[in-house]
Design an enzyme around this catalytic site. Structure first.
Site, PDB file in Angstrom:
ATOM      1  N   GLN A  64      -6.600 -40.457-105.123  1.00 44.90           N
ATOM      2  CA  GLN A  64      -8.267 -40.441-105.073  1.00 44.90           C
ATOM      3  C   GLN A  64      -8.446 -38.780-104.624  1.00 44.90           C
ATOM      4  OE1 GLN A  64      -8.225 -42.525-101.003  1.00 44.90           O
ATOM      5  NE2 GLN A  64     -10.042 -41.060-100.680  1.00 44.90           N
ATOM      6  N   CYS A  70     -11.824 -44.198-101.665  1.00 49.10           N
ATOM      7  CA  CYS A  70     -10.070 -45.272-101.043  1.00 49.10           C
ATOM      8  C   CYS A  70     -10.341 -46.530-101.867  1.00 49.10           C
ATOM      9  CB  CYS A  70      -9.872 -45.303 -99.770  1.00 49.10           C
ATOM     10  SG  CYS A  70     -10.916 -45.374 -98.652  1.00 49.10           S
ATOM     11  N   HIS A 364     -11.038 -46.596 -93.788  1.00 50.86           N
ATOM     12  CA  HIS A 364      -9.761 -46.213 -94.688  1.00 50.86           C
ATOM     13  C   HIS A 364      -9.709 -47.423 -95.642  1.00 50.86           C
ATOM     14  CE1 HIS A 364      -7.493 -43.676 -97.607  1.00 50.86           C
ATOM     15  NE2 HIS A 364      -6.223 -44.050 -97.140  1.00 50.86           N
ATOM     16  N   ASN A 385      -0.742 -46.356-100.446  1.00 52.46           N
ATOM     17  CA  ASN A 385      -1.867 -45.197-100.035  1.00 52.46           C
ATOM     18  C   ASN A 385      -2.436 -44.299-101.041  1.00 52.46           C
ATOM     19  OD1 ASN A 385      -4.097 -43.706 -98.832  1.00 52.46           O
ATOM     20  ND2 ASN A 385      -2.706 -42.816 -96.434  1.00 52.46           N
TER      21      ASN A 385
END
Length: 446
Positions: A64, A70, A364, A385
């Site tokens: 990102q 996110c 997040h 992630n």
């Protein structure tokens, strides 16, 4: 009576540190190396093994960059996991910039509509001050993503790739928020001049034209139709000409997002388990899917996530990622840093206390892609992630089960995994929370 800090008080504090040789060593170590490096618990590092009994293969991690998207990346990643498997693709990506464009455009309209809705509220009141604090931002929530997908669909990344400002959003956000605050001032002034609702909407339409121009110049314009061309892993070529983003979503992703629900764990006294909640003025698409959460005990939340992982479907989840994190190693564990032992006093708030006192919130969103079960119980979780491959283990993180207990607040689960009792609870009218409630926080960690 005010009690000031005295010189004697400071002298006593200093003597307390310097009389102990061991404290002096700790102080010197932290000054040179920093808090985390000086307090890392090697036992935690060793125990956080990147091997899992239940694991879904998901491919290369996305990035990102310097943006707070996110939540968007995590959701699109769950879509591509299914798409890659169904169509024999490898490391295919959907366009995050396409969704980002429409999110920012819709957020601008949502903000201006909220200004109109609150137009009789005092300018210095808490509500209008809260609205003006951040007219729009990169962050978001699952239901906000659903509203965008239902209205605009998705496109491949090749069709609308990243731009400078999609991956470096600070300048764009600053400009957009300056323009939107100016627009708020103009709308409130026009209302005071007794302009009609129809006239106010026409003024707002002109404002949205300016916002669209900013976004088109910085992010590019989204396609209305496009040609989808690709080779699968067997080197076979495929082409679909003139497909719309909505058609593409239903043909190549095909997930009916109406069947996915946001399950949260917020153990504060004001939010009893077994009830649903929504947040006033939280959203992005006017008339879109409202934010809705079902609050449950953490054991139930984790069990729902495990069921979905076992069925080979990844799980979007929201957490407070900066808590006890080593970004380079990709470790999330409350035992990772020995703060208590180093400083000689505790850092010890409960999950509920952290929420109540603004120390904890959802910051997040990532994707659960695996879990390690020992005797049927989870002890660590695999996480995809969206910080690129240089963070963690090729972009993947591992969280201890206790970290999940303490710092995970939300998972998105298919309704079929809910018990009959939870399904009935989900159908109830949600309790309305204030805009500044901690469960109104948005996932936007960079």
């Amino acid at each position: 009576m005010t009690k000031k800090i005295s010189a004697d008080m400071v002298s006593a504090f200093s003597k307390q540190i310097n009389k102990d040789a061991q404290k002096q060593v700790i102080k010197d170590t932290m000054i040179k190396n920093g808090i985390q490096a000086s307090t890392t618990n090697q036992a935690s590092v060793i125990s956080m093994n990147h091997v899992f009994s239940e694991e879904i293969e998901t491919g290369k991690v996305t990035n990102q960059k310097q943006s707070g998207r996110c939540w968007m990346f995590a959701a699109l990643n769950t879509f591509t996991h299914k798409l890659n498997e169904s169509f024999n693709l490898q490391d295919f990506e959907l366009s995050q910039n396409y969704v980002n464009f429409w999110d920012k455009f819709e957020k601008a309209n949502y903000f201006l509509e909220n200004i109109l809705e609150s137009i009789e509220e005092p300018l210095d009141g808490r509500l209008v001050s809260w609205l003006l604090d951040t007219p729009q931002q990169d962050g978001g929530q699952w239901d906000m993503l659903v509203s965008l997908i239902e209205k605009y669909g998705v496109v491949p990344k090749q069709v609308m790739p990243e731009t400078f400002h999609s991956g470096n959003s600070r300048q764009l956000n600053t400009l957009l928020n300056a323009k939107l605050r100016e627009d708020a001032m103009k709308l409130r002034t026009s209302y005071q001049q007794r302009q009609s609702e129809e006239e106010l909407q026409q003024i707002k339409k002109e404002m949205l034209s300016e916002i669209y121009t900013i976004l088109a110049y910085t992010l590019g314009e989204p396609p209305q139709t496009f040609d989808f061309e690709y080779r699968d892993e067997n080197k076979e070529f495929h082409r679909e000409a003139g497909i719309t983003p909505q058609e593409f979503y239903w043909k190549y992703v095909g997930l009916d997002l109406r069947y996915y629900v946001s399950v949260i764990n917020a153990p504060t006294q004001d939010k009893p388990y077994g009830k649903t909640y929504t947040v006033q003025f939280l959203g992005n698409v006017a008339g879109g899917k409202p934010i809705k959460y079902l609050n449950v005990d953490m054991a139930i939340l984790k069990d729902l996530a495990i069921q979905q992982i076992k069925d080979n479907e990844t799980v979007w989840f929201g957490c407070d990622v900066a808590q006890y994190m080593n970004r380079d190693e990709g470790i999330l564990d409350p035992e990772l840093y020995d703060f208590d032992k180093a400083f000689g006093f505790s850092f010890n708030m409960s999950k509920a206390e952290r929420l109540d006192y603004k120390e904890g919130m959802l910051t997040h969103a990532m994707v659960l892609t695996g879990v390690n079960l020992a005797d049927g119980k989870p002890n660590r979780w695999k996480i995809e992630n969206s910080w690129g491959t240089k963070a963690g283990n090729d972009g993947y993180f591992v969280a201890s089960d206790e970290w999940m207990n303490q710092y995970t607040y939300q998972v998105v689960i298919h309704k079929k995994y809910l018990s009959e009792e939870l399904k009935k609870a989900w159908e109830k009218e949600p309790v309305m929370l204030k805009p500044w409630d901690p469960m109104g926080s948005l996932a936007l960690m960079k």
